[in-house]
Design a protein around this motif. Structure first.
Motif, short mmCIF file in Angstrom:
data_model
loop_
_atom_site.label_atom_id
_atom_site.label_comp_id
_atom_site.label_asym_id
_atom_site.label_seq_id
_atom_site.Cartn_x
_atom_site.Cartn_y
_atom_site.Cartn_z
N GLY A 159 -23.12 -27.52 -7.37
CA GLY A 159 -23.18 -27.48 -5.92
C GLY A 159 -22.98 -28.85 -5.29
O GLY A 159 -22.25 -29.00 -4.30
N ARG A 190 -19.81 -30.23 -2.98
CA ARG A 190 -19.99 -30.95 -1.71
C ARG A 190 -19.23 -32.27 -1.73
O ARG A 190 -18.55 -32.63 -0.76
CB ARG A 190 -21.48 -31.19 -1.45
CG ARG A 190 -21.75 -32.05 -0.22
CD ARG A 190 -23.23 -32.04 0.15
NE ARG A 190 -24.07 -32.62 -0.87
CZ ARG A 190 -24.37 -33.92 -0.93
NH1 ARG A 190 -23.85 -34.77 -0.06
NH2 ARG A 190 -25.18 -34.37 -1.87
N ARG A 224 -19.71 -22.39 0.15
CA ARG A 224 -20.27 -23.42 1.01
C ARG A 224 -19.89 -23.25 2.48
O ARG A 224 -20.70 -23.52 3.37
CB ARG A 224 -19.80 -24.81 0.54
CG ARG A 224 -20.40 -25.26 -0.76
CD ARG A 224 -19.98 -26.68 -1.09
NE ARG A 224 -20.06 -27.59 0.05
CZ ARG A 224 -21.18 -28.14 0.49
NH1 ARG A 224 -22.34 -27.87 -0.10
NH2 ARG A 224 -21.16 -28.96 1.54
#
Length: 279
Positions: free
Chosen positions: A53, A57, A227
């Motif tokens: 994750g 990002r 996301r």
């Protein structure tokens, strides 16, 4: 000319913050300027400490300036990471010596066109997922490839993935594992009520489409790498094609992808009688 490296960490995890502080300090001792969780502009590399994750990002930041990304796994699987936490001293040494190679990973360009003609754009390195907008209702969709419809069904969603994303959500949905150097795109229906709803692999020049049918106002949403969300009201068309700009990953080893599969998924290989595996 001074060198600059961006260090990104999972700010909600104290161990990741501490590791990022150590990496930044070690780089500065070697004459390299560092920044924390900012822009990748003018950086030669983005070092990421965290799980997949956090790496996803950081990919948003790195891709914007075409800067390579080097992930160090502090999470569970960390399929996008190049090294584990215990290798941090070696990672710093290799970065200082510029002892790494850079490979490009295919991305997806995503376009959502609403019935009113509004057009929304995004991108993904793993997958774009067309999902039902309400938990209790299926999304009614038609999937198509290269301008031809293939099948219509009710489902929980449809995953449109890259080879990099084949080991992420698409894998959980029953899709195949695709080696990252294969240029292809995957279509993986999720819990489809249809006879023909098998995963498909298509060529990199193909165009994938999902039409959200205007039945009972069953709207959908499109998640990009889990996301970023785009609304797709009933009657929308989602178009996915090979991304114009790849994501660049820094590699420290030339180990085959099969070695990563075995390590990350803890696959049993007892009985294998091939040549002795190299570290």
């Amino acid at each position: 000319m001074s060198r600059r490296i961006l260090v990104v960490s999972h700010e909600g995890r104290p161990d990741a913050v501490i590791a990022a502080d150590k990496v930044s300090a070690a780089l500065r001792r070697n004459g390299i300027d560092t920044a924390r969780d900012g822009s990748a502009e003018d950086a030669e590399l983005v070092i990421v400490l965290g799980g997949d994750g956090t790496i996803l990002r950081a990919a948003e930041v790195a891709r914007a300036h075409d800067v390579p990304l080097l992930g160090v796994n502090l999470g569970h699987v960390g399929f996008l990471a190049e090294a584990e936490e215990e290798a941090l001293p070696d990672v710093v040494g290799r970065v200082v010596a510029r002892d790494y190679v850079v490979e490009e990973r295919m991305t997806l360009d995503i376009t959502v066109t609403t019935p009113e003609g509004e057009v929304r754009h995004d991108w993904a390195i793993n997958e774009a997922t067309v999902e039902k907008g309400e938990r209790a209702r299926m999304v009614e969709a038609t999937i198509g490839v290269d301008g031809r419809g293939l099948s219509t069904f009710g489902c929980d969603g449809v995953i449109l993935a890259t080879p990099t994303g084949s080991t992420a959500y698409a894998f959980s949905g029953g899709g195949p594992v695709v080696w990252p150097d294969v240029e292809a795109m995957l279509v993986v229906p999720i819990a489809a009520h249809a006879l023909f709803a098998r995963p498909m692999v298509v060529g990199p020049s193909s165009t994938l489409e999902v039409e959200v049918l205007p039945y009972e106002d069953k709207h959908a949403v499109v998640w990009c790498d889990g996301r970023r969300m785009l609304d797709a009201p009933a009657g929308s068309r989602i178009r996915v094609c090979r991304g114009a700009q790849p994501v660049r990953l820094a590699r420290l080893t030339q180990a085959p992808f099969s070695a990563r599969l075995v390590a990350k998924f803890h696959l049993p290989v007892q009985g294998w009688r091939g040549v002795k595996e190299r570290a």
